[in-house]
Design a protein around this motif. Structure first.
Motif, mmCIF file in Angstrom:
data_model
loop_
_atom_site.group_PDB
_atom_site.id
_atom_site.type_symbol
_atom_site.label_atom_id
_atom_site.label_comp_id
_atom_site.label_asym_id
_atom_site.label_seq_id
_atom_site.Cartn_x
_atom_site.Cartn_y
_atom_site.Cartn_z
ATOM 1 N N VAL A 199 0.840 -1.205 0.000
ATOM 2 C CA VAL A 199 0.000 0.000 0.000
ATOM 3 C C VAL A 199 0.873 1.252 0.000
ATOM 4 C CG1 VAL A 199 -1.743 1.286 1.290
ATOM 5 C CG2 VAL A 199 -1.927 -1.200 1.100
ATOM 6 N N GLN A 200 1.908 1.259 0.826
ATOM 7 C CA GLN A 200 2.763 2.445 0.911
ATOM 8 C C GLN A 200 3.533 2.669 -0.388
ATOM 9 O OE1 GLN A 200 4.830 1.594 4.613
ATOM 10 N NE2 GLN A 200 3.360 2.807 5.782
ATOM 11 N N PHE A 201 3.889 1.594 -1.077
ATOM 12 C CA PHE A 201 4.536 1.751 -2.386
ATOM 13 C C PHE A 201 3.592 2.451 -3.358
ATOM 14 C CE2 PHE A 201 5.360 0.428 -6.724
ATOM 15 C CZ PHE A 201 6.734 0.585 -6.857
ATOM 16 N N GLN A 202 2.312 2.056 -3.368
ATOM 17 C CA GLN A 202 1.357 2.665 -4.293
ATOM 18 C C GLN A 202 1.153 4.143 -3.978
ATOM 19 O OE1 GLN A 202 0.554 0.861 -6.874
ATOM 20 N NE2 GLN A 202 1.546 -0.926 -5.944
ATOM 21 N N ILE A 203 1.127 4.490 -2.679
ATOM 22 C CA ILE A 203 0.966 5.899 -2.297
ATOM 23 C C ILE A 203 2.139 6.707 -2.827
ATOM 24 C CG2 ILE A 203 0.892 7.481 -0.324
ATOM 25 C CD1 ILE A 203 -0.574 5.281 1.246
ATOM 26 N N GLN A 204 3.365 6.164 -2.679
ATOM 27 C CA GLN A 204 4.549 6.890 -3.174
ATOM 28 C C GLN A 204 4.561 6.924 -4.694
ATOM 29 O OE1 GLN A 204 7.682 4.593 -1.409
ATOM 30 N NE2 GLN A 204 7.087 5.130 0.686
ATOM 31 N N GLN A 205 4.134 5.844 -5.338
ATOM 32 C CA GLN A 205 4.218 5.729 -6.787
ATOM 33 C C GLN A 205 3.191 6.616 -7.492
ATOM 34 O OE1 GLN A 205 6.477 3.814 -8.136
ATOM 35 N NE2 GLN A 205 5.909 3.395 -10.262
ATOM 36 N N LEU A 206 1.944 6.616 -6.967
ATOM 37 C CA LEU A 206 0.857 7.285 -7.681
ATOM 38 C C LEU A 206 0.524 8.661 -7.117
ATOM 39 C CD1 LEU A 206 -1.476 4.219 -8.286
ATOM 40 C CD2 LEU A 206 0.012 5.338 -9.930
ATOM 41 N N GLY A 207 0.737 8.831 -5.805
ATOM 42 C CA GLY A 207 0.499 10.143 -5.202
ATOM 43 C C GLY A 207 -0.861 10.706 -5.538
ATOM 44 N N ALA A 208 -0.858 11.849 -6.237
ATOM 45 C CA ALA A 208 -2.113 12.540 -6.554
ATOM 46 C C ALA A 208 -2.884 11.850 -7.676
ATOM 47 C CB ALA A 208 -1.822 13.995 -6.936
ATOM 48 N N ASN A 209 -2.299 10.846 -8.309
ATOM 49 C CA ASN A 209 -2.974 10.167 -9.421
ATOM 50 C C ASN A 209 -3.879 9.042 -8.929
ATOM 51 O OD1 ASN A 209 -3.646 9.571 -12.060
ATOM 52 N ND2 ASN A 209 -1.890 8.193 -12.359
ATOM 53 N N LEU A 210 -4.500 9.255 -7.776
ATOM 54 C CA LEU A 210 -5.493 8.322 -7.243
ATOM 55 C C LEU A 210 -6.826 9.048 -7.174
ATOM 56 C CD1 LEU A 210 -3.635 6.499 -4.324
ATOM 57 C CD2 LEU A 210 -4.557 5.443 -6.384
ATOM 58 N N HIS A 211 -7.866 8.436 -7.737
ATOM 59 C CA HIS A 211 -9.156 9.115 -7.840
ATOM 60 C C HIS A 211 -10.269 8.178 -7.374
ATOM 61 C CE1 HIS A 211 -6.978 12.077 -10.197
ATOM 62 N NE2 HIS A 211 -6.539 11.092 -10.981
ATOM 63 N N PRO A 212 -11.408 8.747 -6.987
ATOM 64 C CA PRO A 212 -12.541 7.891 -6.636
ATOM 65 C C PRO A 212 -12.871 6.942 -7.790
ATOM 66 C CG PRO A 212 -12.971 10.158 -5.976
ATOM 67 C CD PRO A 212 -11.705 10.178 -6.778
ATOM 68 N N GLY A 213 -13.156 5.690 -7.449
ATOM 69 C CA GLY A 213 -13.456 4.702 -8.479
ATOM 70 C C GLY A 213 -12.247 3.948 -8.972
ATOM 71 N N ASP A 214 -11.045 4.254 -8.442
ATOM 72 C CA ASP A 214 -9.841 3.525 -8.829
ATOM 73 C C ASP A 214 -9.615 2.347 -7.878
ATOM 74 O OD1 ASP A 214 -9.390 5.328 -10.833
ATOM 75 O OD2 ASP A 214 -7.699 6.348 -9.869
ATOM 76 N N VAL A 215 -9.178 1.228 -8.441
ATOM 77 C CA VAL A 215 -8.742 0.073 -7.644
ATOM 78 C C VAL A 215 -7.430 -0.418 -8.240
ATOM 79 C CG1 VAL A 215 -9.314 -2.241 -6.823
ATOM 80 C CG2 VAL A 215 -11.146 -0.580 -7.161
ATOM 81 N N LEU A 216 -6.435 -0.668 -7.389
ATOM 82 C CA LEU A 216 -5.093 -0.996 -7.846
ATOM 83 C C LEU A 216 -4.803 -2.482 -7.666
ATOM 84 C CD1 LEU A 216 -3.263 2.005 -6.136
ATOM 85 C CD2 LEU A 216 -4.307 1.933 -8.403
ATOM 86 N N LEU A 217 -3.928 -3.003 -8.540
ATOM 87 C CA LEU A 217 -3.498 -4.397 -8.472
ATOM 88 C C LEU A 217 -1.979 -4.434 -8.483
ATOM 89 C CD1 LEU A 217 -3.934 -7.499 -8.718
ATOM 90 C CD2 LEU A 217 -4.112 -7.184 -11.196
ATOM 91 N N SER A 218 -1.397 -5.214 -7.559
ATOM 92 C CA SER A 218 0.062 -5.293 -7.497
ATOM 93 C C SER A 218 0.478 -6.653 -6.957
ATOM 94 C CB SER A 218 0.619 -4.186 -6.592
ATOM 95 O OG SER A 218 2.024 -4.233 -6.543
ATOM 96 N N ASN A 219 1.634 -7.145 -7.454
ATOM 97 C CA ASN A 219 2.221 -8.370 -6.891
ATOM 98 C C ASN A 219 3.740 -8.353 -6.955
ATOM 99 O OD1 ASN A 219 2.645 -8.796 -9.620
ATOM 100 N ND2 ASN A 219 1.979 -10.938 -9.614
ATOM 101 N N HIS A 220 4.334 -7.277 -7.434
ATOM 102 C CA HIS A 220 5.785 -7.247 -7.657
ATOM 103 C C HIS A 220 6.538 -7.248 -6.328
ATOM 104 C CE1 HIS A 220 9.708 -6.242 -9.249
ATOM 105 N NE2 HIS A 220 9.222 -6.329 -10.475
#
Length: 1289
Positions: A800-821
């Motif tokens: 979760v913290q990686f996604q916050i650093q990676q996407l920052g302001a590019n997170l919007h209502p209706g977005d759902v993220l997928l990660s496994n790296h």
């Protein structure tokens, strides 16, 4: 309830503390009586004494205790008893020997190989019930038509079997005679595949009876269901308990003239039906006591409340049981009691807390209720026997219990009243701890009064009991608020209003005999006879005739058995069931067709297919129409209606209700004047406004402010639950609300998990429960996580913290993220993490995050299953997602995710995902689970406000931090006191020689530590590299083990810790490195190194022993148990999974029926545990004989370096992987390989033992036990089984 023949009908519930007697007397009136279950100074047997007292009171003549009672005026006696349960709990049953197929002598010791408590290093496990084991020379396998196979025989299921070795009765005779010579008279006979072909068991049983054994339990008769482990436990329980029950019954008979020859005597079974005392067996008796309560409220509350579904809440002195009824009994067919898994129809009764005896603690700023129990002896502090402070004491301090309403049966002489003074004194000690923390802790606050502390504990107890009630209802797709709460048991009335209010229920129903509803239920119960047999037919038109024939035959058995008990055919009804599942799944449902009449496309007995589809859709949210349905068992339940019914009505009211007295009760905000009413004086129509107390001789009912009680036409109490008065909760730390929020946050993660499990389609998520759900704060810090899968602990936080650093302001209502790296916080590629940011009106950034991580069975790569033993790059292990928008603007990106899942197929030698349909279905289920989390946290914010919820997210993290700091300080102080440095270190090696080094520096003043892995070996060419998140999960697991008690597992655990992991090492490899082995193997070595540095215990087997078998049409994967390390005060457990895994192993009968293998041996590897003052646990030997050509892959460790011993203890034995070719040639496969195998080849796996602890030449230690936990209540029921299954991953 009338008695036209002028004789007595007795219904008696013999509980752990009290025996309740409900008597229907000549003339129709009722007498009730409560007496101590054990009072040897006054009487031998409580039920007999209860009958004597009522006969004496009704007859007006003394009946001496030393003479058998005249039975001429007794028509029937019905009894529920805890005799079997107590014998199981206290291990006071018959001496038993187990007779089992050769090669399986330790099968029931190993069981599922999963440990009960993830974090207890001592691995306490219930001991087996048998005293000796005899291996029987015999073997039956499923027929596959191989060359040289003998003539097949047909089993009860319709399967063909091959008798590879007839039973050697001659060799067995001498061994059985040896058992008799050693005084063993009871046997459990458990042979492979006897559920379908029982001839060998019958031959052994006939020989044993011929030799003079007094009790022989055949597993094929105790419960003819597939799976030898639970069937074996059931047969052992039967052999262990039935003689004990028979002795009790014989003793009971001797108290009556003619030994009850002309009296109908019936005992309640675990399934809610009565059975004649001569056929009352141990394996069907363990829920005999609580089953009566379920029958009681089903026959009263459910009927009176117009068919609204009911939650039963039975809170006694030593346990709290929760159940559900909505027109039919909810049964489970496999459940554990006191560590013994029984395969038998049982009411789904969930023991969720220790009742009024739940102990109260204040730990690291948190109010904690249970699971430890004061028990019946010494009991709560107020019992005057030096007991601890409990929930009962808190209620007494609050004025919610009145000592004058209790009999004088307390104190050493059992002749004194309850002691409020003892309760206050015991609670004051805890209040002192609370106020010391409040005034000197991190957030100074005003001290609490004694009553505020007591109130806090009651509120926390209520919230703790609500969690399993939510789980029980939501597991089957029901809303708890749509139920009536049926409250009974001596302690339930004090908590009913609060529990109902917390669950959103608006009605509480308390029967006028609620204090002894289990006894009443016995009076109202029906006599039941069941018949069941295994089956393996498809549910299809061509088999309907066979199914009808089998059901008709079982129905005939039931009717004949009930007619033999005197029931005319007009009073007998039958209900047919089929145990159905979709082919290829393990999720079988026992379905009745009573609401689905037969059609032209169904069996004559009913449309079971429609019933199955309807229930599957309700419980799981989808169906699989293209998948065939299989019948596992056919069952008929015959019921003989007893004709006993309640008829007496409540007396009419004569004016307003009389207030017996006024008292002071404490509620939120202070004491309130509270009227006290006597239940016996209340009449139909009386309405009582809360607050008030309603008292009878057996229970106290608290009607809280804002609620109204009304006396019903039948004399019961119906409480209308009003809304709670609004109270303001501030953002400042309040330890009471901290405990409540802790339960609420955990409940959110648990409910997310239920949605994921219900809506996922794959076996891994739906049945193996290989997933975690979690809630995170706005900074991505973990708040709550469920279930506690060790390798997931803390790892999702990194994602979760990686996604916050990676996407920052590019997170919007209706977005759902997928990660496994792995470099984005992933563990290994099959674990896909779905993250949803949550927005709140007026806030520009997400206010929190929810996430779910699930193990997908395949995401591509070089081998099926995406866990290749020889991968050298990450690309070979499957599809990779670094920061992928799975849902964008509310739209599921199916095309893009499909392309990504197929992408590995573009790499030479690799394939894209081999199961796209399941991948997509499970990803949608993960999105749905996250939506549930968003809804629940939204409700929490709506109730308390965003600032308060976020503040308590921080407070709960700080609480976990405080617990870890306390542990680190205690460890440092202990070393300092012994003149030892505050720096500790340890080193161990992977089998390729890669070192894992750790240096821990303790800062005593801060309670902090630096965990420095500098010096650890570099990234390796193979797949043993462990992403950084794996090391953090291992560290959180170890910290929790070292703390030694329940704490919130969240970001706060790591706050006092700085972790140094060198980049480019095996513990923080490059982004392209292969990692699949690091997740399952290196993680174990990291744990060994951390625990070794702290000197907590010797090394456990340090391996998961990963074995994969596959060919073009099948694939199988298992991990195998080994030895656990010994520690200060305990021997290591043998044959169990340790540390970072807890996976259950496939039952041998299931394995042989679904895959082309024969399990030749599965037993302990004796002597493989390291010697020591406390010896290490032994590993296991597992031999698989192959019946088809396949590819065998092994991924194992500890084949070169042995698991270390501590403080003079010797290391455990290293593991060994052997392949014995059909021609007799034996090959050492090494630790990691893939090799083709052919029919007749045998894979022989020797798993490592655990290390020993202490010098083996030291004096013999005292009997070891777990050093961590005092006795807790025996948890049971479907909610408990679900959690056990979740943690067995």
């Amino acid at each position: 309830m009338g008695s036209p023949e002028g004789r007595f009908h007795f219904a008696i519930d013999r509980g752990g503390t009290f025996t309740d007697v409900f008597a229907q007397c000549p003339g129709g009136h009722v007498r009730v009586l409560k007496l101590l279950s054990e009072d040897p100074a006054n009487y031998v047997d409580a039920p007999t004494e209860g009958i004597r007292r009522i006969l004496e009171q009704e007859g007006g003549m003394p009946l001496p205790r030393d003479r058998p009672l005249d039975t001429s005026r007794i028509a029937s006696i019905r009894m529920g008893t805890t005799v079997a349960t107590n014998a199981l709990l206290e291990r006071r049953g018959e001496r038993v020997a187990l007779l089992v197929t050769r090669g399986f002598r330790d099968l029931l010791h190993v069981g599922t190989q999963a440990r009960e408590d993830l974090f207890d290093l001592a691995v306490p496990m219930p001991e087996v019930l048998y005293e000796e084991v005899l291996e029987v020379e015999e073997r039956v396998v499923l027929y596959r038509g191989e060359p040289g196979a003998g003539t097949p025989v047909k089993g009860r299921t319709g399967d063909l079997l091959e008798v590879q070795q007839p039973v050697d009765l001659g060799g067995l005779r001498g061994k059985l005679e040896g058992l008799l010579a050693r005084g063993i008279r009871s046997l459990a006979v458990v042979l492979m595949h006897s559920y379908t072909w029982a001839q060998h068991e019958r031959q052994v049983g006939a020989l044993a009876q011929e030799l003079g054994f007094t009790h022989v339990s055949l597993s094929s008769e105790a419960m003819p269901m597939v799976r030898i482990v639970p069937r074996g436990h059931t047969a052992c329980a039967d052999a262990y308990l039935t003689p004990t029950i028979q002795r009790y019954v014989q003793g009971f008979r001797r108290g009556f003239q003619g030994q009850l020859k002309d009296v109908q005597v019936l005992f309640m079974r675990s399934d809610g039906g009565l059975a004649p005392m001569d056929s009352f067996s141990g394996s069907r008796a363990v829920l005999s006591g609580p089953a009566g309560g379920v029958v009681g409220y089903s026959a009263t509350t459910y009927r009176v409340e117009g068919g609204q579904p009911v939650i039963g809440f039975d809170m006694g002195g030593t346990s709290t049981d929760v159940s559900r009824y909505a027109g039919e009994f909810e049964h489970v067919f496999e459940a554990s009691t006191a560590g013994v898994t029984l395969q038998a129809p049982q009411l789904d009764i969930n023991t969720v807390a220790a009742g009024g005896g739940s102990r109260l603690f204040f730990r690291s700023g948190l109010f904690v209720v249970g699971p430890e129990s004061a028990g019946a002896h010494p009991g709560p502090a107020c019992y005057r026997k030096g007991g601890p402070v409990t929930v009962t004491d808190a209620n007494l301090v609050l004025g919610r219990l009145l000592p004058a309403s209790f009999p004088c049966i307390f104190g050493p002489g059992e002749n004194q009243p309850l002691s409020p003074e003892a309760s206050r004194k015991a609670l004051e000690a805890v209040a002192t701890e609370v106020n010391s923390f409040l005034t000197n802790g991190p957030c100074p606050a005003s001290p609490l009064s004694l009553e505020e502390v007591a109130m806090g504990f009651v509120r926390v107890a209520n919230e703790a009991m609500c969690r399993p009630i939510r789980a029980l209802t939501q597991a089957r797709g029901h809303d708890p608020s749509a139920h009536v709460l049926a409250c009974f048991g001596g302690a339930g009335g004090q908590h009913a209003c609060a529990i109902a209010r917390a669950l959103g229920m608006d009605t509480v129903h308390i029967h006028r005999h609620s204090g002894l509803l289990s006894a009443l239920g016995l009076a109202l119960a029906d006599v039941v006879h069941e018949a069941q047999e295994p089956c393996s037919l498809p549910y299809a038109p061509e088999t309907f005739m066979q199914l009808d024939q089998r059901l008709s035959r079982l129905e005939e058995q039931c009717v004949d058995a009930l007619r033999a008990q005197g029931f005319p055919r007009s009073q007998i009804s039958t209900e047919s069931f089929l145990h159905l599942r979709y082919q290829g799944t393990d999720c079988a449902l026992m379905v009745s067709a009573h609401q689905h009449p037969a059609t032209a496309r169904s069996p004559r007995a009913g449309d079971f297919g429609a019933a199955f589809v309807e229930r599957y859709m309700r419980e799981f949210g989808f169906v699989i129409p293209e998948r065939p349905v299989v019948v596992d068992d056919v069952r008929v339940r015959g019921t003989g209606r007893s004709g006993l019914r309640l008829e007496d009505m409540a007396k009419a009211q004569t004016g307003p209700p009389r207030v017996d007295k006024m008292t002071q009760c404490y509620f939120e905000g202070g004491y309130q004047e509270t009227p006290v009413y006597l239940l016996g004086e209340l009449g139909f129509g009386h309405k009582l406004q809360g607050p008030c107390l309603i008292i009878d001789s057996n229970s106290t009912i608290l009607v809280e402010p804002g609620c109204q009680a009304e006396v019903t036409e039948t004399g019961d109490i119906r409480i209308s639950v009003g809304a709670e008065a609004p109270s303001t909760v501030g953002a400042q730390l309040d330890p009471i609300h901290l405990s409540i929020f802790s339960h609420r946050f955990m409940s959110i993660a648990e409910q997310m998990g239920r949605i994921l499990q219900r809506t996922a389609i794959s076996t891994n998520i739906k049945e193996r429960l290989d997933f975690s759900c979690a809630l995170f704060g706005p900074d991505g810090g973990l708040v709550s996580n469920a279930p506690h899968i060790p390798v997931h602990l803390g790892a999702m936080q990194e994602t979760v913290q990686f996604q916050i650093q990676q996407l920052g302001a590019n997170l919007h209502p209706g977005d759902v993220l997928l990660s496994n790296h792995p470099s984005a916080g992933g563990s290994h590629l099959p674990d896909l993490t779905v993250i949803t940011p949550v927005f709140w009106p007026g806030q520009t950034r997400p206010v929190f995050y929810v996430a779910s991580r699930g193990h997908h069975a395949d995401i591509g790569g070089i081998t099926p299953g995406s866990m290749p033993p020889h991968s050298t790059t990450l690309q070979q292990e499957g599809a990779v997602f670094l920061s992928f928008k799975l849902v964008q603007g509310g739209v599921f990106q199916e095309e893009a995710v499909t392309e990504a899942l197929r992408a590995p197929g573009k790499i030479p030698g690799c394939s894209g995902t081999r199961n796209l349909h399941d991948n997509l279905s499970d990803l949608r289920a993960q999105v749905a689970a996250n939506q549930k989390g968003i809804q629940l946290v939204g409700e929490l914010i709506g109730q308390y406000g965003l600032d308060v919820v976020q503040a308590y997210m921080g407070h709960i993290q700080a609480n976990a931090e405080l617990a870890v700091r306390d542990m680190l300080r205690a460890f440092g102080t202990s070393r300092q006191a012994r003149g030892l440095p505050l720096e500790v270190s340890a080193e161990d090696h992977m089998d390729d020689g890669s070192p894992i080094r750790l240096r821990v520096q303790i800062n005593l003043s801060q309670g902090s530590a630096v965990f420095d892995f500098s010096g650890t070996g570099p990234e390796v060419f193979g797949n043993l590299n462990a992403p950084r998140a794996i090391t953090l999960s291992a560290l959180i697991y170890c910290l929790r083990c070292l703390v030694g008690r329940d704490i919130p597992l969240n970001q706060g655990c790591l706050a006092p810790v700085r972790v140094v992991i060198p980049r480019g090492s095996i513990l923080d490899p490059s982004p392209e490195a292969a990692v699949v082995g690091g997740n399952v193997l290196t993680s174990q070595r990291v744990v060994d190194v951390i625990l070794g540095a702290f000197g907590a215990c010797a090394a456990s087997q340090g391996c998961m022993n990963n074995v994969t078998l596959g060919n073009a049409h099948m694939g199988y994967y298992e991990t195998v148990a080994g030895g656990a390390g010994a520690g200060p005060g305990w021997h290591g457990r043998s044959g169990v999974h340790s540390h970072m895994t807890n996976t259950r192993i496939t039952d041998p009968e299931i394995l042989e029926s679904r895959y082309p293998v024969i399990v030749r041996r599965f037993e302990l590897r004796l002597g493989s545990g390291g010697r020591g003052r406390f010896r290490g646990g032994d590993g296991v030997i597992r031999e698989l004989l192959f019946r088809e050509e396949a590819l065998l892959s092994v991924l194992t460790e500890r084949r070169a370096f042995r698991p270390y011993g501590l403080h003079g203890g010797e290391p455990g034995a290293r593991g060994l992987n052997l392949l014995i070719r059909k021609d007799g040639r034996t090959v050492n496969l090494g630790g990691k390989t893939s090799v083709p195998v052919y029919p007749g080849d045998v894979f022989c796996l020797h798993t490592p033992g655990g290390g020993g602890y202490g010098d083996p030449d030291d004096p013999a230690p005292p009997p070891p036990g777990s050093p961590q936990q005092p006795p807790a209540f025996p948890e049971r029921g479907s909610v408990y089984e679900y959690r056990r299954a979740q943690e067995a991953v």
